[in-house]
Design an enzyme around this catalytic site. Structure first.
Site, mmCIF file in Angstrom:
data_model
loop_
_atom_site.group_PDB
_atom_site.id
_atom_site.type_symbol
_atom_site.label_atom_id
_atom_site.label_comp_id
_atom_site.label_asym_id
_atom_site.label_seq_id
_atom_site.Cartn_x
_atom_site.Cartn_y
_atom_site.Cartn_z
ATOM 1 N N LYS A 275 -15.915 -10.772 27.566
ATOM 2 C CA LYS A 275 -14.957 -10.683 26.450
ATOM 3 C C LYS A 275 -14.270 -12.034 26.207
ATOM 4 O O LYS A 275 -14.169 -12.492 25.077
ATOM 5 C CB LYS A 275 -13.874 -9.619 26.755
ATOM 6 C CG LYS A 275 -14.431 -8.227 27.004
ATOM 7 C CD LYS A 275 -13.325 -7.193 27.191
ATOM 8 C CE LYS A 275 -12.476 -7.383 28.427
ATOM 9 N NZ LYS A 275 -13.170 -7.153 29.701
ATOM 10 N N ARG B 7 -17.966 -16.386 39.203
ATOM 11 C CA ARG B 7 -17.221 -16.952 38.070
ATOM 12 C C ARG B 7 -16.157 -17.971 38.481
ATOM 13 O O ARG B 7 -15.459 -17.800 39.466
ATOM 14 C CB ARG B 7 -16.548 -15.794 37.324
ATOM 15 C CG ARG B 7 -15.582 -16.210 36.246
ATOM 16 C CD ARG B 7 -15.294 -15.089 35.296
ATOM 17 N NE ARG B 7 -14.336 -14.114 35.802
ATOM 18 C CZ ARG B 7 -13.871 -13.092 35.071
ATOM 19 N NH1 ARG B 7 -14.317 -12.919 33.843
ATOM 20 N NH2 ARG B 7 -13.014 -12.258 35.580
ATOM 21 N N ARG C 144 -10.909 -2.558 39.818
ATOM 22 C CA ARG C 144 -10.840 -2.849 38.379
ATOM 23 C C ARG C 144 -11.865 -2.019 37.608
ATOM 24 O O ARG C 144 -11.601 -1.536 36.510
ATOM 25 C CB ARG C 144 -11.059 -4.352 38.136
ATOM 26 C CG ARG C 144 -9.820 -5.176 38.497
ATOM 27 C CD ARG C 144 -10.149 -6.607 38.827
ATOM 28 N NE ARG C 144 -10.565 -7.398 37.694
ATOM 29 C CZ ARG C 144 -11.225 -8.570 37.799
ATOM 30 N NH1 ARG C 144 -11.550 -9.045 38.996
ATOM 31 N NH2 ARG C 144 -11.547 -9.238 36.734
ATOM 32 N N ARG D 93 -10.349 -16.941 40.076
ATOM 33 C CA ARG D 93 -9.282 -15.952 40.007
ATOM 34 C C ARG D 93 -9.140 -15.211 41.324
ATOM 35 O O ARG D 93 -10.135 -14.836 41.956
ATOM 36 C CB ARG D 93 -9.582 -14.949 38.886
ATOM 37 C CG ARG D 93 -9.205 -15.480 37.535
ATOM 38 C CD ARG D 93 -9.655 -14.594 36.428
ATOM 39 N NE ARG D 93 -9.344 -13.182 36.617
ATOM 40 C CZ ARG D 93 -9.501 -12.268 35.672
ATOM 41 N NH1 ARG D 93 -9.963 -12.635 34.491
ATOM 42 N NH2 ARG D 93 -9.220 -11.012 35.897
ATOM 43 N N ARG E 56 -6.000 -1.110 26.977
ATOM 44 C CA ARG E 56 -6.774 -0.640 28.126
ATOM 45 C C ARG E 56 -6.468 0.817 28.459
ATOM 46 O O ARG E 56 -7.049 1.354 29.395
ATOM 47 C CB ARG E 56 -6.439 -1.489 29.343
ATOM 48 C CG ARG E 56 -7.435 -2.617 29.643
ATOM 49 C CD ARG E 56 -6.851 -3.411 30.786
ATOM 50 N NE ARG E 56 -7.793 -4.115 31.600
ATOM 51 C CZ ARG E 56 -8.011 -5.420 31.539
ATOM 52 N NH1 ARG E 56 -7.422 -6.148 30.623
ATOM 53 N NH2 ARG E 56 -8.823 -5.996 32.392
HETATM 54 P P1 AMP Z 1 -8.284 -9.504 32.726
HETATM 55 O O1 AMP Z 1 -8.048 -10.977 32.738
HETATM 56 O O2 AMP Z 1 -8.326 -8.914 31.344
HETATM 57 O O3 AMP Z 1 -9.474 -9.100 33.558
HETATM 58 O O4 AMP Z 1 -7.006 -8.837 33.423
HETATM 59 C C1 AMP Z 1 -6.657 -9.141 34.745
HETATM 60 C C2 AMP Z 1 -5.665 -8.111 35.282
HETATM 61 O O5 AMP Z 1 -4.474 -8.121 34.479
HETATM 62 C C3 AMP Z 1 -6.143 -6.650 35.225
HETATM 63 O O6 AMP Z 1 -6.942 -6.305 36.335
HETATM 64 C C4 AMP Z 1 -4.823 -5.907 35.199
HETATM 65 O O7 AMP Z 1 -4.209 -5.896 36.479
HETATM 66 C C5 AMP Z 1 -3.975 -6.793 34.309
HETATM 67 N N1 AMP Z 1 -4.112 -6.457 32.873
HETATM 68 C C6 AMP Z 1 -4.643 -7.241 31.892
HETATM 69 N N2 AMP Z 1 -4.581 -6.636 30.704
HETATM 70 C C7 AMP Z 1 -4.021 -5.434 30.921
HETATM 71 C C8 AMP Z 1 -3.697 -4.327 30.084
HETATM 72 N N3 AMP Z 1 -3.975 -4.338 28.763
HETATM 73 N N4 AMP Z 1 -3.120 -3.237 30.649
HETATM 74 C C9 AMP Z 1 -2.817 -3.207 31.971
HETATM 75 N N5 AMP Z 1 -3.109 -4.210 32.830
HETATM 76 C C10 AMP Z 1 -3.697 -5.321 32.317
#
Ligand code: AMP
Length: 213
Positions: free
Chosen positions: A13, A126, A171, A160, A87
């Protein structure tokens, strides 16, 4: 045009959002990036979310909706790409209302389909540039041997903290339990387009372009 990129962690994404930003002058809103910024800044909210993110759980709807609300107040004329948001069904409802209040709407929801084995392989390989966010992969697009990012020349390579197998399993569970119901939600509205996220970056990009026509 306002679009949502929907898919499990590692579906690509962020990579595709960056391409759309460059090509269409759109604004990328990644709640993951916003939360990582808050965490790195050491703010009160950042401290609250740090543990939740490290465990691979979802941060509360209240926090992420607050972050998006703030950003939607800024200039979004070129359109917005929602990356990693919504989400949950609660977040999807809130987004619909926020956009409506601003006289806007979601024009398309692009689901990026990638199977679990490929996701695990991608995520554990990654890394990203800490300065510009360029995404690398140890196998398919390794960090240049001169140590400098191909996009901006920075030497700040980042992995990360939650890109490890334990967090990733959590996740993925969160995705299947709480986020995948959004596929039905947007399908029922006639907004859902699905693309194969397994191909090369350019191939996926072409599929997204076709889906957005
Ligand atoms: P991402 O970078 O999108 O993979 O997000 C990393 C982490 O941030 C996720 O595993 C969640 O802990 C938190 N996170 C990101 N976006 C959301 C969201 N829309 N709702 C809840 N938690 C989020």
């Amino acid at each position: 045009m306002n679009i949502i990129l929907l898919g499990p962690p590692g579906a690509g994404k962020g990579t595709q959002a960056r391409i759309l930003v460059e090509e269409r002058n759109m604004m990328q809103l990644s709640t993951g990036d916003m939360l990582r910024e808050a965490k790195d800044s050491g703010s009160e909210m950042g401290q609250i979310v740090a543990g939740v993110m490290a465990r691979g759980e979802l941060v509360t709807d209240e926090i992420v909706i607050g972050l998006i609300r703030e950003k939607l107040c800024s200039d979004t004329q070129g359109g917005v790409i929602f990356d990693g948001f919504p989400r949950t069904l609660g977040q999807a409802d809130a987004l619909g209302k926020l956009l409506e209040e601003n006289g806007k709407q979601i024009d398309a929801v692009v689901e990026m389909q990638v199977d679990d084995a490929a996701l695990i392989a991608r995520i554990t390989a990654r890394s990203t540039c800490g300065a510009c966010g360029e995404v690398y992969n140890d196998q398919t697009k390794p960090w240049p041997s001169n140590g400098k990012c191909i996009n901006c020349g920075s030497t700040d390579i980042k992995r990360r903290a939650d890109d490890n197998e334990d967090s990733l399993k959590q996740r993925l569970m969160e995705y299947y339990k709480k986020t995948s119901p959004l596929l039905g939600y947007y399908y029922a509205r006639g907004d859902l387009k699905s693309v194969n996220g397994l191909g090369e970056i350019d191939q996926v990009k072409s599929e997204i372009t076709a889906a957005l026509k």
